[in-house]
Enzyme design. Structure first.
Site, short mmCIF file in Angstrom:
data_model
loop_
_atom_site.label_atom_id
_atom_site.label_comp_id
_atom_site.label_asym_id
_atom_site.label_seq_id
_atom_site.Cartn_x
_atom_site.Cartn_y
_atom_site.Cartn_z
N HIS A 119 34.74 34.58 40.34
CA HIS A 119 33.46 35.02 40.89
C HIS A 119 32.35 33.97 40.80
O HIS A 119 31.20 34.28 40.45
CB HIS A 119 33.01 36.31 40.19
CG HIS A 119 33.86 37.51 40.50
ND1 HIS A 119 34.57 37.65 41.66
CD2 HIS A 119 34.10 38.65 39.77
CE1 HIS A 119 35.20 38.82 41.66
NE2 HIS A 119 34.94 39.44 40.52
N HIS A 193 29.77 43.39 44.67
CA HIS A 193 30.61 43.97 43.62
C HIS A 193 30.07 45.34 43.17
O HIS A 193 30.01 45.62 41.97
CB HIS A 193 30.72 43.00 42.45
CG HIS A 193 32.03 43.08 41.73
ND1 HIS A 193 32.53 44.26 41.23
CD2 HIS A 193 32.94 42.12 41.43
CE1 HIS A 193 33.68 44.01 40.65
NE2 HIS A 193 33.97 42.73 40.75
N SER A 194 29.72 46.20 44.12
CA SER A 194 29.28 47.55 43.73
C SER A 194 30.45 48.36 43.19
O SER A 194 31.57 48.27 43.71
CB SER A 194 28.65 48.27 44.93
OG SER A 194 27.38 47.71 45.19
N ASP A 265 43.98 46.20 40.96
CA ASP A 265 43.06 45.06 40.95
C ASP A 265 43.67 44.03 41.90
O ASP A 265 44.08 42.95 41.49
CB ASP A 265 42.92 44.51 39.52
CG ASP A 265 41.79 43.49 39.38
OD1 ASP A 265 41.21 43.13 40.42
OD2 ASP A 265 41.52 43.06 38.25
N GLN A 303 39.38 43.66 48.01
CA GLN A 303 39.87 43.78 46.64
C GLN A 303 39.60 45.20 46.19
O GLN A 303 38.45 45.62 46.09
CB GLN A 303 39.14 42.78 45.72
CG GLN A 303 39.65 42.75 44.30
CD GLN A 303 40.89 41.88 44.11
OE1 GLN A 303 41.30 41.16 45.05
NE2 GLN A 303 41.49 41.92 42.95
N GLU A 331 35.81 45.34 47.37
CA GLU A 331 35.13 44.06 47.58
C GLU A 331 35.75 43.39 48.81
O GLU A 331 36.85 42.88 48.74
CB GLU A 331 35.32 43.17 46.35
CG GLU A 331 34.86 43.79 45.05
CD GLU A 331 35.61 43.23 43.84
OE1 GLU A 331 35.53 42.02 43.58
OE2 GLU A 331 36.29 44.00 43.14
C1 GLA Z 1 37.25 41.71 40.31
C2 GLA Z 1 38.44 41.13 39.66
C3 GLA Z 1 38.73 41.89 38.41
C4 GLA Z 1 37.54 41.85 37.49
C5 GLA Z 1 36.33 42.36 38.20
C6 GLA Z 1 35.08 42.18 37.38
O1 GLA Z 1 37.51 42.93 40.85
O2 GLA Z 1 39.57 41.10 40.49
O3 GLA Z 1 39.86 41.37 37.77
O4 GLA Z 1 37.32 40.54 37.06
O5 GLA Z 1 36.15 41.70 39.41
O6 GLA Z 1 35.21 42.72 36.11
#
Ligand code: GLA
Length: 367
Positions: A119, A193-194, A265, A303, A331
């Site tokens: 990120h 990233h909500s 994830d 994501q 995301e």
């Molecule tokens: C994304 C990543 C996760 C985590 C979150 C933040 O979704 O893929 O693994 O790092 O961001 O916590």
């Protein structure tokens, strides 16, 4: 509190107000912008990290609830490690070994996730103070945020001029438009990233939300959550959300990919139509409230993250702790680690080109 727009607002129109949200540890003042739609639904965004602080939307009986996780005050965002509501950049998600090669030159990035970059690095766009401007048209309220990410910041090449515009419409849609230009060849992948909980933030887990993702494939990961490069069919796996399915229906199955992620994830490969406009990526229904979220995007991936790293230790808004799986993220993005994966859609931005993507989170209800 200052009312900014529109001049002479009446209850028939939406409005934008601005209020102080505190000062960063180095003394920079930041604000909270409250964008209210004609019907009274509300999106609050701070120019610290461009974070969406709250989204108050109606249920099927018209009752408003705040459907995103966040903090009541700025220090929550300053200390945050979960990226609540934030703009993520310069590169959303992971870059393996925190390095990539462009035109034969290796760029070493800040490592902030084991051996990887996550990120945007140690101080990503989520920790920047953005310059804010507001404007409104007949049926929507907008907040335009800009930021200059300097050449070499977190190891990325090129001065990147970024603009992210949030527009909150009278139809209760949050449209996010991302633009960027560079003066040196670089890589860019911006997202928001909500963390959503359509029953209301702090109300419990999201395992009973019904999710549809318009994807036939996803990108499996290794133990560092880096894509292996494979595009795997969702058919016959717990990653098949082509028909509305409870998020929790298969989350604890004995599945290698779910174990690696500690739940979902993963990046889903969206079914892209040919016209490159915004298209439906995902739909979520929370059956008790009837709230529906539809995500449309111009991006090739999303994501889907089930808040597996939330641990309930840091109090959020109204003092609510946010335990594991109390929210989900969708995301929209290019795929993780694309700079090192020649088969993935390119994330390279050249001088003279304009990065431009759009994602809309639209709220409605179902009986
Ligand atoms: C994304 C990543 C996760 C985590 C979150 C933040 O979704 O893929 O693994 O790092 O961001 O916590």
């Amino acid at each position: 509190m200052t009312t900014l727009a529109p001049t002479g607002a009446t209850p028939q129109h939406g409005s934008t107000t601005k209020k102080p949200f505190g000062k960063t540890p180095d003394g920079q003042p930041v604000d909270l912008f409250v964008l209210t739609s004609k019907g009274g639904a509300e999106a609050s965004v701070t120019n610290y990290g461009g974070a969406v602080v709250s989204l108050r939307v109606p249920d099927r009986n018209g009752k408003l609830a705040d459907v995103v996780l966040g903090y009541d005050a700025l220090d929550g965002y300053v200390n945050d490690k979960a990226y609540f509501g934030a703009i993520v950049g310069r590169y959303g998600n992971r870059i393996a070994h925190a390095q990539f090669v462009l035109d034969g030159k290796t760029y070493a990035l800040a490592k902030n996730n084991g051996d990887n970059s996550l990120h945007g690095g140690i101080k990503g766009f989520n920790k920047a103070v953005w310059t804010a401007k507001t404007f409104s048209v007949q049926d929507s309220q907008s907040l335009e945020l800009s930021y200059l990410s300097k050449d070499g910041e977190e190891g990325f090449p090129g001065n990147l001029k970024v603009t992210v515009t949030y527009t909150w419409t009278d139809a209760n849609a949050l449209r996010i438009e991302y633009s960027a230009t560079t003066d040196k060849k670089t890589v860019v992948n911006l997202t928001n990233h909500s963390y959503f909980n359509l029953a209301g933030q702090g109300s419990g887990d999201i395992l009973g939300h019904l999710l549809t993702i318009e994807a036939d494939q996803f990108t499996p990961v290794d133990s560092g959550l880096i894509p292996t490069g494979e595009l795997r069919d969702v058919m016959g796996t717990p990653f098949d959300f082509r028909k509305a399915t409870d998020i929790g229906a298969r989350i604890n199955q004995d599945d290698e990919q779910l174990k690696l992620g500690g739940g979902y994830d993963h990046n889903f490969v969206l079914r892209m139509p040919m016209d490159h406009g915004e298209y439906l990526a995902a739909r979520v229904l929370e059956p008790a409230s009837g709230r529906v979220l539809e995500v449309r995007t111009t991006e090739p991936g999303v994501q889907f993250y089930t808040g597996n790293f939330l641990d309930g230790k840091t109090p959020g808004k109204g003092g609510h702790p946010y335990p594991r799986r109390n929210a989900f993220c969708l995301e929209t993005q290019h795929f993780p680690d694309s700079p090192n994966q020649p088969k993935f859609p390119s994330v390279v931005l050249n001088p003279g080109e304009r990065y431009h993507t759009v994602t809309t989170y639209k709220f409605s209800t179902e009986k």
